[in-house]
Design a protein around this motif. Structure first.
Motif, PDB file in Angstrom:
ATOM      1  N   UNK A 183      -2.810  15.172  -9.635  1.00  0.00           N
ATOM      2  CA  UNK A 183      -2.163  15.518  -8.368  1.00  0.00           C
ATOM      3  C   UNK A 183      -3.167  15.456  -7.220  1.00  0.00           C
ATOM      4  N   UNK A 184      -4.327  16.051  -7.435  1.00  0.00           N
ATOM      5  CA  UNK A 184      -5.347  16.070  -6.384  1.00  0.00           C
ATOM      6  C   UNK A 184      -5.795  14.660  -6.017  1.00  0.00           C
ATOM      7  N   UNK A 185      -6.061  13.847  -7.021  1.00  0.00           N
ATOM      8  CA  UNK A 185      -6.538  12.498  -6.761  1.00  0.00           C
ATOM      9  C   UNK A 185      -5.453  11.623  -6.141  1.00  0.00           C
ATOM     10  N   UNK A 186      -4.197  11.870  -6.491  1.00  0.00           N
ATOM     11  CA  UNK A 186      -3.112  11.057  -5.937  1.00  0.00           C
ATOM     12  C   UNK A 186      -3.032  11.198  -4.423  1.00  0.00           C
ATOM     13  N   UNK A 187      -3.367  12.392  -3.899  1.00  0.00           N
ATOM     14  CA  UNK A 187      -3.326  12.596  -2.457  1.00  0.00           C
ATOM     15  C   UNK A 187      -4.334  11.697  -1.738  1.00  0.00           C
ATOM     16  N   UNK A 188      -5.506  11.509  -2.337  1.00  0.00           N
ATOM     17  CA  UNK A 188      -6.503  10.611  -1.749  1.00  0.00           C
ATOM     18  C   UNK A 188      -6.115   9.151  -1.963  1.00  0.00           C
ATOM     19  N   UNK A 189      -5.553   8.867  -3.132  1.00  0.00           N
ATOM     20  CA  UNK A 189      -5.178   7.491  -3.432  1.00  0.00           C
ATOM     21  C   UNK A 189      -4.030   7.020  -2.550  1.00  0.00           C
ATOM     22  N   UNK A 190      -3.178   7.938  -2.114  1.00  0.00           N
ATOM     23  CA  UNK A 190      -2.087   7.573  -1.190  1.00  0.00           C
ATOM     24  C   UNK A 190      -2.663   6.942   0.067  1.00  0.00           C
ATOM     25  N   UNK A 191      -3.697   7.552   0.635  1.00  0.00           N
ATOM     26  CA  UNK A 191      -4.280   7.035   1.872  1.00  0.00           C
ATOM     27  C   UNK A 191      -4.947   5.685   1.644  1.00  0.00           C
ATOM     28  N   UNK A 192      -5.585   5.508   0.481  1.00  0.00           N
ATOM     29  CA  UNK A 192      -6.187   4.208   0.173  1.00  0.00           C
ATOM     30  C   UNK A 192      -5.109   3.139   0.075  1.00  0.00           C
ATOM     31  N   UNK A 193      -4.019   3.440  -0.627  1.00  0.00           N
ATOM     32  CA  UNK A 193      -2.936   2.464  -0.794  1.00  0.00           C
ATOM     33  C   UNK A 193      -2.224   2.178   0.518  1.00  0.00           C
ATOM     34  N   UNK A 194      -2.025   3.204   1.335  1.00  0.00           N
ATOM     35  CA  UNK A 194      -1.377   2.993   2.641  1.00  0.00           C
ATOM     36  C   UNK A 194      -2.200   2.050   3.510  1.00  0.00           C
ATOM     37  N   UNK A 195      -3.505   2.277   3.542  1.00  0.00           N
ATOM     38  CA  UNK A 195      -4.376   1.421   4.351  1.00  0.00           C
ATOM     39  C   UNK A 195      -4.373  -0.004   3.825  1.00  0.00           C
ATOM     40  N   UNK A 196      -4.396  -0.174   2.496  1.00  0.00           N
ATOM     41  CA  UNK A 196      -4.388  -1.512   1.907  1.00  0.00           C
ATOM     42  C   UNK A 196      -3.089  -2.243   2.211  1.00  0.00           C
ATOM     43  N   UNK A 197      -1.966  -1.559   2.139  1.00  0.00           N
ATOM     44  CA  UNK A 197      -0.672  -2.188   2.412  1.00  0.00           C
ATOM     45  C   UNK A 197      -0.531  -2.545   3.888  1.00  0.00           C
ATOM     46  N   UNK A 198      -1.069  -1.697   4.753  1.00  0.00           N
ATOM     47  CA  UNK A 198      -0.988  -1.979   6.191  1.00  0.00           C
ATOM     48  C   UNK A 198      -1.887  -3.143   6.596  1.00  0.00           C
ATOM     49  N   UNK A 199      -2.911  -3.416   5.776  1.00  0.00           N
ATOM     50  CA  UNK A 199      -3.827  -4.511   6.093  1.00  0.00           C
ATOM     51  C   UNK A 199      -3.193  -5.886   5.871  1.00  0.00           C
ATOM     52  N   UNK A 200      -2.077  -5.930   5.183  1.00  0.00           N
ATOM     53  CA  UNK A 200      -1.398  -7.201   4.911  1.00  0.00           C
ATOM     54  C   UNK A 200      -0.552  -7.591   6.123  1.00  0.00           C
ATOM     55  N   UNK A 201      -0.694  -8.824   6.542  1.00  0.00           N
ATOM     56  CA  UNK A 201       0.049  -9.335   7.704  1.00  0.00           C
ATOM     57  C   UNK A 201       1.555  -9.177   7.479  1.00  0.00           C
ATOM     58  N   UNK A 202       2.281  -8.530   8.402  1.00  0.00           N
ATOM     59  CA  UNK A 202       3.746  -8.394   8.247  1.00  0.00           C
ATOM     60  C   UNK A 202       4.460  -9.731   8.093  1.00  0.00           C
ATOM     61  N   UNK A 203       3.784 -10.797   8.541  1.00  0.00           N
ATOM     62  CA  UNK A 203       4.403 -12.112   8.396  1.00  0.00           C
ATOM     63  C   UNK A 203       4.574 -12.528   6.960  1.00  0.00           C
ATOM     64  N   UNK A 204       3.813 -11.937   6.056  1.00  0.00           N
ATOM     65  CA  UNK A 204       3.955 -12.249   4.633  1.00  0.00           C
ATOM     66  C   UNK A 204       5.338 -11.853   4.135  1.00  0.00           C
ATOM     67  N   UNK A 205       5.819 -10.709   4.605  1.00  0.00           N
ATOM     68  CA  UNK A 205       7.165 -10.273   4.218  1.00  0.00           C
ATOM     69  C   UNK A 205       8.218 -11.224   4.770  1.00  0.00           C
ATOM     70  N   UNK A 206       8.050 -11.599   6.022  1.00  0.00           N
ATOM     71  CA  UNK A 206       9.018 -12.510   6.643  1.00  0.00           C
ATOM     72  C   UNK A 206       9.015 -13.867   5.951  1.00  0.00           C
ATOM     73  N   UNK A 207       7.809 -14.345   5.592  1.00  0.00           N
ATOM     74  CA  UNK A 207       7.714 -15.628   4.908  1.00  0.00           C
ATOM     75  C   UNK A 207       8.388 -15.589   3.546  1.00  0.00           C
TER      76      UNK A 207
END
Length: 510
Positions: A380-404
């Motif tokens: 549980x404790x580690x998941x809270x930190x991993x959420x922020x890592x995953x959020x940042x990684x997902x946001x780093x992907x160009x939104x155009x990839x989804x549109x493509x």
């Protein structure tokens, strides 16, 4: 013949009556034919691990618990834990008795019943060259080390009020998690004195020799008897008192005092002298290659891998939800991340281990082990930190990839699986491995609830032998070895991803 028959009948009735009395003497807290005892195995000769086998509990208190179990015709089972966790575990019903060299004190008896079993005396101990003193006045302004979780600090605070009232500087209190760490402060010269009970000094005298000496034996009410503690339930205290009295009458307690060199007969044992090497290489090598340290390191690795794997599974859907358009879930998920990132990991661990059984009785059961509690907490404790890592990684992907992907007719699931996640993995992997390495070291906190990981093994061996330099060095080698392996894996993966990116880029340009 009739006379012989009569004698046999009397004997049978006597045995039956004896059995009835013994059954009546059996306390109600004995369940499933087992006496469960909470103990902190870092206080020799009262309770400690004797050798490299972590299950080899030994000491006066261990022998006493087994004698009580034999008296009641049940099996003895021991729950080892940090000193501060024993009374919460007793209150939570995780054990029936606390037997761990604990003083009989009125403050504790407000919450628990206590039955004394051994006379003891507080002692102030200093380095071998110190001179005896006759009162606490001589310690004014000096540092006094003691074990945390005990009542020593409160007692010294009372003494300090008297010193200050007489225009004397107060005694400086330093507290450490275990008794062996307290003694180490004097050996290292970090503090001049420590406060303990004489039972430990009887045992330590042969190990430490003239490196330490008792400089003051104060008269302190509430510090002169060791007691067994139990919950306030019906007539259980009376049953335990009868059992202790029986063991005293049949000579069991006296035999244990002689065996472990404690009690009144051991008062003159503190003059033993000995010498030892500054660093004992055979002890270091023995610890390094011992089965106990190997198992402890394996436990550390397993709990870290299991917790981090679960943390990733928990964090991924939370990260996706928090990156999505705002919904009713956002405040709750943000609160989850904030709470478990903000609260100290040790506090979370102690809450899960000691507080959950208070709210949910199902956690009293034996299935709720230290491993499971640690796994839940760290996941549980580690998941809270991993959420922020995953959020940042997902946001780093160009939104155009989804549109493509949508333009190609792919479903949302296919886009994430084949397009978004592979790219986000490259961004998330380096900080994820860093977080795992941090988690690998955080597992050492689980020693406070007696998970037999690497630090727990180290502390129990130090408490037994007092060769802390050798055992700490062996533990350091294991931690560094594990960390360096994962650092090497991280570097290899990063190089491979860089190579793959460059290779892919060259093909596209061609």
């Amino acid at each position: 013949m009739p006379r012989l028959f009569l004698l046999c009948l009397v004997a049978i009735l006597g045995l039956a009556a004896s059995g009835v009395v013994r059954a009546a003497d059996r306390p109600g807290f004995l369940r499933d034919g087992t006496l469960t005892v909470c103990t902190n195995p870092t206080l020799p000769p009262m309770t400690f691990i004797n050798g490299n086998d972590l299950s080899a509990l030994d000491g006066f208190d261990i022998d006493l618990a087994r004698a009580l179990a034999r008296y009641w015709h049940v099996a003895a089972r021991f729950e080892t834990m940090d000193f501060a966790g024993m009374f919460p575990s007793l209150a939570a019903g995780r054990c029936d008795l606390v037997i761990s060299g604990v003083l009989k004190q009125r403050a504790r008896e407000k919450l628990f019943d206590a039955v004394p079993y051994l006379e003891s005396s507080p002692v102030v101990v200093s380095n071998g060259s110190a001179k005896p003193v006759t009162s606490f006045d001589a310690l004014a302004g000096q540092t006094l080390a003691m074990q945390s979780g005990t009542s020593y600090a409160a007692r010294i605070e009372t003494i300090n009020k008297d010193l200050v009232a007489r225009n004397l500087p107060p005694i400086v209190i330093q507290q450490y998690p275990s008794e062996d760490q307290v003694v180490q402060q004097v050996l290292l010269g970090r503090t001049r004195n420590f406060l303990s009970q004489d039972v430990e000094l009887f045992y330590r005298s042969a190990q430490l020799g003239d490196r330490v000496r008792v400089i003051f034996t104060p008269r302190m009410p509430d510090y002169e008897e060791l007691a067994i503690y139990l919950r306030k339930e019906g007539q259980e205290r009376a049953a335990l008192t009868r059992a202790i009295d029986a063991l005293r009458r049949d000579g069991t307690l006296e035999r244990l005092e002689h065996k472990w060199n404690v009690g009144a007969s051991a008062r003159n044992a503190l003059g033993v002298t000995t010498s030892r090497r500054r660093f004992d290489m055979p002890v270091f090598l023995s610890a390094l290659f011992s089965r106990a340290f190997l198992k402890g390191a394996l436990m550390t690795l397993v709990i870290a891998l299991a917790s981090h794997a679960m943390a990733i599974l928990i964090s991924l859907p939370i990260a996706l939800k928090l990156n999505a358009p705002r919904s009713l879930w956002h405040p709750f998920l943000s609160l989850y991340v904030g709470v478990f990132r903000g609260a100290p990991t040790l506090l979370q661990l102690l809450f899960i281990w000691n507080a959950l059984p208070q709210f949910f009785p199902i956690f009293h059961e034996s299935w709720f082990s230290p491993f499971l509690a640690t796994w839940i907490c760290l996941s549980i404790n580690e998941s809270a930190y991993q959420v922020e890592i995953n959020r940042a990684a997902l946001r780093a992907i160009d939104p155009g990839q989804m549109a493509g992907g949508e333009a190609l007719g792919m479903t949302t699931g296919q886009i994430y699986r084949h397009v978004i996640f592979p790219q986000a993995l490259r961004v998330a992997l380096p900080p994820t491995i860093n977080e795992f390495i941090s988690l690998l070291k955080t597992t050492s906190l689980a020693s406070v609830i007696s998970l037999q990981e690497l630090l727990f093994v180290t502390q129990t061996q130090v408490a037994r032998s007092f060769q802390f330099t050798e055992y700490y060095a062996a533990a350091l080698v294991y931690y560094l070895a594990m960390v360096f392996v994962f650092l090497h894996i991280q570097k290899h993966i990063e190089k491979r991803f860089v190579w793959a990116s460059r290779n892919g880029g060259g093909a596209h340009d061609a």
